[in-house]
Design a protein around this motif. Sequence first.
Motif, PDB file in Angstrom:
ATOM      1  N   LEU A 195     -25.113 -37.827  29.424  1.00 16.62           N
ATOM      2  CA  LEU A 195     -26.572 -37.627  29.464  1.00 16.62           C
ATOM      3  C   LEU A 195     -26.941 -36.270  28.877  1.00 16.62           C
ATOM      4  CD1 LEU A 195     -27.494 -39.141  32.946  1.00 16.62           C
ATOM      5  CD2 LEU A 195     -27.888 -40.131  30.678  1.00 16.62           C
TER       6      LEU A 195
ATOM      7  N   GLN B  36     -24.673 -33.907  47.870  1.00  8.74           N
ATOM      8  CA  GLN B  36     -23.808 -32.859  48.405  1.00  8.74           C
ATOM      9  C   GLN B  36     -22.487 -32.753  47.635  1.00  8.74           C
ATOM     10  OE1 GLN B  36     -24.083 -32.918  52.987  1.00  8.74           O
ATOM     11  NE2 GLN B  36     -24.774 -34.943  52.346  1.00  8.74           N
ATOM     12  N   TYR B  37     -22.401 -33.469  46.529  1.00 10.57           N
ATOM     13  CA  TYR B  37     -21.153 -33.512  45.762  1.00 10.57           C
ATOM     14  C   TYR B  37     -21.026 -32.258  44.910  1.00 10.57           C
ATOM     15  CZ  TYR B  37     -17.676 -35.384  42.487  1.00 10.57           C
ATOM     16  OH  TYR B  37     -16.567 -35.584  41.710  1.00 10.57           O
ATOM     17  N   GLU B  38     -20.014 -31.454  45.195  1.00  5.44           N
ATOM     18  CA  GLU B  38     -19.897 -30.170  44.494  1.00  5.44           C
ATOM     19  C   GLU B  38     -19.496 -30.320  43.030  1.00  5.44           C
ATOM     20  OE1 GLU B  38     -17.264 -28.235  47.184  1.00  5.44           O
ATOM     21  OE2 GLU B  38     -18.815 -28.264  48.737  1.00  5.44           O
TER      22      GLU B  38
ATOM     23  N   ALA C 226     -18.675 -41.596  51.804  1.00  8.33           N
ATOM     24  CA  ALA C 226     -19.828 -42.445  51.459  1.00  8.33           C
ATOM     25  C   ALA C 226     -19.355 -43.843  51.091  1.00  8.33           C
ATOM     26  CB  ALA C 226     -20.609 -41.835  50.295  1.00  8.33           C
TER      27      ALA C 226
ATOM     28  N   PHE D  76     -24.654 -29.199  36.599  1.00  6.64           N
ATOM     29  CA  PHE D  76     -25.763 -30.074  36.998  1.00  6.64           C
ATOM     30  C   PHE D  76     -26.195 -29.700  38.408  1.00  6.64           C
ATOM     31  CE2 PHE D  76     -23.214 -32.121  33.825  1.00  6.64           C
ATOM     32  CZ  PHE D  76     -24.148 -32.603  32.934  1.00  6.64           C
TER      33      PHE D  76
ATOM     34  N   LYS E 139     -26.528 -43.855  51.681  1.00  8.17           N
ATOM     35  CA  LYS E 139     -25.137 -43.386  51.698  1.00  8.17           C
ATOM     36  C   LYS E 139     -24.740 -42.738  50.375  1.00  8.17           C
ATOM     37  CE  LYS E 139     -23.890 -44.546  55.826  1.00  8.17           C
ATOM     38  NZ  LYS E 139     -24.391 -45.880  56.153  1.00  8.17           N
ATOM     39  N   ILE E 140     -25.005 -43.457  49.290  1.00  7.18           N
ATOM     40  CA  ILE E 140     -24.554 -42.968  47.995  1.00  7.18           C
ATOM     41  C   ILE E 140     -25.379 -41.749  47.558  1.00  7.18           C
ATOM     42  CG2 ILE E 140     -24.278 -43.578  45.542  1.00  7.18           C
ATOM     43  CD1 ILE E 140     -22.229 -44.967  47.326  1.00  7.18           C
TER      44      ILE E 140
ATOM     45  N   LEU F 222     -29.209 -41.353  35.525  1.00  2.54           N
ATOM     46  CA  LEU F 222     -27.884 -41.790  35.952  1.00  2.54           C
ATOM     47  C   LEU F 222     -28.130 -42.882  36.989  1.00  2.54           C
ATOM     48  CD1 LEU F 222     -24.812 -41.467  35.864  1.00  2.54           C
ATOM     49  CD2 LEU F 222     -25.001 -39.681  37.592  1.00  2.54           C
TER      50      LEU F 222
ATOM     51  N   VAL G 298     -31.400 -31.656  38.221  1.00  7.18           N
ATOM     52  CA  VAL G 298     -31.204 -33.063  38.578  1.00  7.18           C
ATOM     53  C   VAL G 298     -31.969 -33.374  39.858  1.00  7.18           C
ATOM     54  CG1 VAL G 298     -29.474 -34.792  39.247  1.00  7.18           C
ATOM     55  CG2 VAL G 298     -28.898 -33.032  37.545  1.00  7.18           C
TER      56      VAL G 298
ATOM     57  N   LEU H  67     -22.566 -37.769  33.526  1.00  4.33           N
ATOM     58  CA  LEU H  67     -23.580 -36.717  33.407  1.00  4.33           C
ATOM     59  C   LEU H  67     -23.424 -35.984  32.075  1.00  4.33           C
ATOM     60  CD1 LEU H  67     -23.778 -35.251  37.015  1.00  4.33           C
ATOM     61  CD2 LEU H  67     -25.644 -36.277  35.708  1.00  4.33           C
TER      62      LEU H  67
ATOM     63  N   PHE I  39     -20.871 -31.883  40.773  1.00  3.58           N
ATOM     64  CA  PHE I  39     -22.020 -31.818  39.882  1.00  3.58           C
ATOM     65  C   PHE I  39     -22.323 -30.376  39.478  1.00  3.58           C
ATOM     66  CE2 PHE I  39     -24.180 -36.041  41.280  1.00  3.58           C
ATOM     67  CZ  PHE I  39     -23.210 -36.731  40.600  1.00  3.58           C
TER      68      PHE I  39
ATOM     69  N   PHE J 247     -27.240 -45.761  39.611  1.00  6.57           N
ATOM     70  CA  PHE J 247     -26.313 -46.325  40.601  1.00  6.57           C
ATOM     71  C   PHE J 247     -26.881 -47.595  41.227  1.00  6.57           C
ATOM     72  CE2 PHE J 247     -24.767 -42.019  40.335  1.00  6.57           C
ATOM     73  CZ  PHE J 247     -23.412 -42.119  40.580  1.00  6.57           C
TER      74      PHE J 247
ATOM     75  N   VAL K 104     -23.438 -46.424  36.628  1.00  6.48           N
ATOM     76  CA  VAL K 104     -22.222 -46.493  37.434  1.00  6.48           C
ATOM     77  C   VAL K 104     -22.422 -47.661  38.378  1.00  6.48           C
ATOM     78  CG1 VAL K 104     -20.801 -45.323  39.144  1.00  6.48           C
ATOM     79  CG2 VAL K 104     -21.858 -44.003  37.293  1.00  6.48           C
TER      80      VAL K 104
ATOM     81  N   LYS L  97     -16.777 -36.042  50.561  1.00  5.61           N
ATOM     82  CA  LYS L  97     -18.147 -36.562  50.424  1.00  5.61           C
ATOM     83  C   LYS L  97     -18.161 -37.958  49.809  1.00  5.61           C
ATOM     84  CE  LYS L  97     -20.536 -33.122  52.008  1.00  5.61           C
ATOM     85  NZ  LYS L  97     -20.005 -31.846  51.517  1.00  5.61           N
ATOM     86  N   ILE L  98     -17.452 -38.114  48.693  1.00  2.00           N
ATOM     87  CA  ILE L  98     -17.502 -39.391  47.988  1.00  2.00           C
ATOM     88  C   ILE L  98     -16.747 -40.479  48.762  1.00  2.00           C
ATOM     89  CG2 ILE L  98     -16.860 -40.576  45.832  1.00  2.00           C
ATOM     90  CD1 ILE L  98     -19.210 -38.649  45.476  1.00  2.00           C
TER      91      ILE L  98
ATOM     92  N   ALA M  29     -24.462 -38.675  49.514  1.00  2.00           N
ATOM     93  CA  ALA M  29     -23.162 -38.125  49.110  1.00  2.00           C
ATOM     94  C   ALA M  29     -23.292 -37.389  47.784  1.00  2.00           C
ATOM     95  CB  ALA M  29     -22.123 -39.243  48.994  1.00  2.00           C
ATOM     96  N   LEU M  30     -24.031 -37.960  46.853  1.00  2.00           N
ATOM     97  CA  LEU M  30     -24.193 -37.318  45.546  1.00  2.00           C
ATOM     98  C   LEU M  30     -24.927 -35.990  45.688  1.00  2.00           C
ATOM     99  CD1 LEU M  30     -25.174 -40.444  43.420  1.00  2.00           C
ATOM    100  CD2 LEU M  30     -22.966 -39.252  43.423  1.00  2.00           C
TER     101      LEU M  30
END
Lengths: 207, 207
Positions: free
Chosen positions: B199, A98-100, B95, A107, A91-92, A172, A84, B196, A102, A174, A190, B91-92, A95-96
Amino acid sequence: MKRIAESTVRRLSLYLGFLEDINRRGTTTVSSEELAKLGGTTSAQVRKDLSLFGSFGKRGLGYSVTELLERLRRIMGLERRWRVCIIGAGKIGAALAQYEGFSQRGFDVVAVYDSNPARVGEALGDLHVRDVAFFERDAESEKFDIAVLAIPARGAQKMAERVARAGIAAILNFVPGQLTAPPKVAMRTVNMAMELEALSFALTNRD
Amino acid sequence: MKRIAESTVRRLSLYLGFLEDINRRGTTTVSSEELAKLGGTTSAQVRKDLSLFGSFGKRGLGYSVTELLERLRRIMGLERRWRVCIIGAGKIGAALAQYEGFSQRGFDVVAVYDSNPARVGEALGDLHVRDVAFFERDAESEKFDIAVLAIPARGAQKMAERVARAGIAAILNFVPGQLTAPPKVAMRTVNMAMELEALSFALTNRD
């Protein structure tokens, strides 16, 4: 494979989540009734959804949790990992990156891009923000499977087309505005403002 | 008001976005055909959606952009501002607390909570993370309209019930797992892992 409705794919994701929970608890079989109850649907719907992918389970005995898990994961393409890239390190996007959640689902975020020189080079977890000018070059050598678009609406359609031309077949999205999927590109959106507007509508039009 | 389908509310949000664009460009009237084209639907559908809320527009003359904007904003409850609290400063959540798209659409994030002592007190933009132990006390005095749940699946159902008991009637749900809306609470779910997975499914089952 025949075309599968979006709502079916959504339910398959739900079943998968439930099965993972059930499996963690050490339960070995599950009935369509149990899956239906967890997913807020009917057992007939569960059987119909699963039958799209061949015959599963035995009447009266339910489904083997591990077998169903494995087949669902294969159907959904989750027995492999996906590469990915994130475009937009605001900001978004940051954050994504570093979002675990995924990587836990298979991903791997392998690159983050931005067009703002002030952001290029910035560290986000293990990654550094790259200049989006190098996106096409990297896409060629690094074989991204999915692009996450986390950029402003202005310019987003052009970026989506760059993604498609670079050979990436899934987005994806946003972007907080209208975006049309390029031909042959699968896109999921989203739109957080739209979700909030739906809540505003619900609060305003309560009985 | 009679019950409005979720898909209708979604289209109203889309129309609103288009109308704002059109208005910014200084255009004063719009036809149902134009709205339909922008929203990927039919002009009959547009007229049907809008007629749910009384009669708009004149046959052959189209709709007045400003009038339609004003009525749509009123219908959707967007002529006022909403007070939003975010529960979960990971994180989310962090953000989202700093995401300008929310306040631009009338949603003011006025409080952020976490249960992790290491996060309590942390600055997020103009806010400081508060201890979720004080959530009920604050909800009483600060009259939150909407709670954003950005917490792990474990414990999320209990938190949703605390939100409901505190008198908050709307939840925006980012919990990565199953969550059931408490009675009389409107809930919208953003499940990024599920998007995801859709996808992954699309990439795996391409022709």
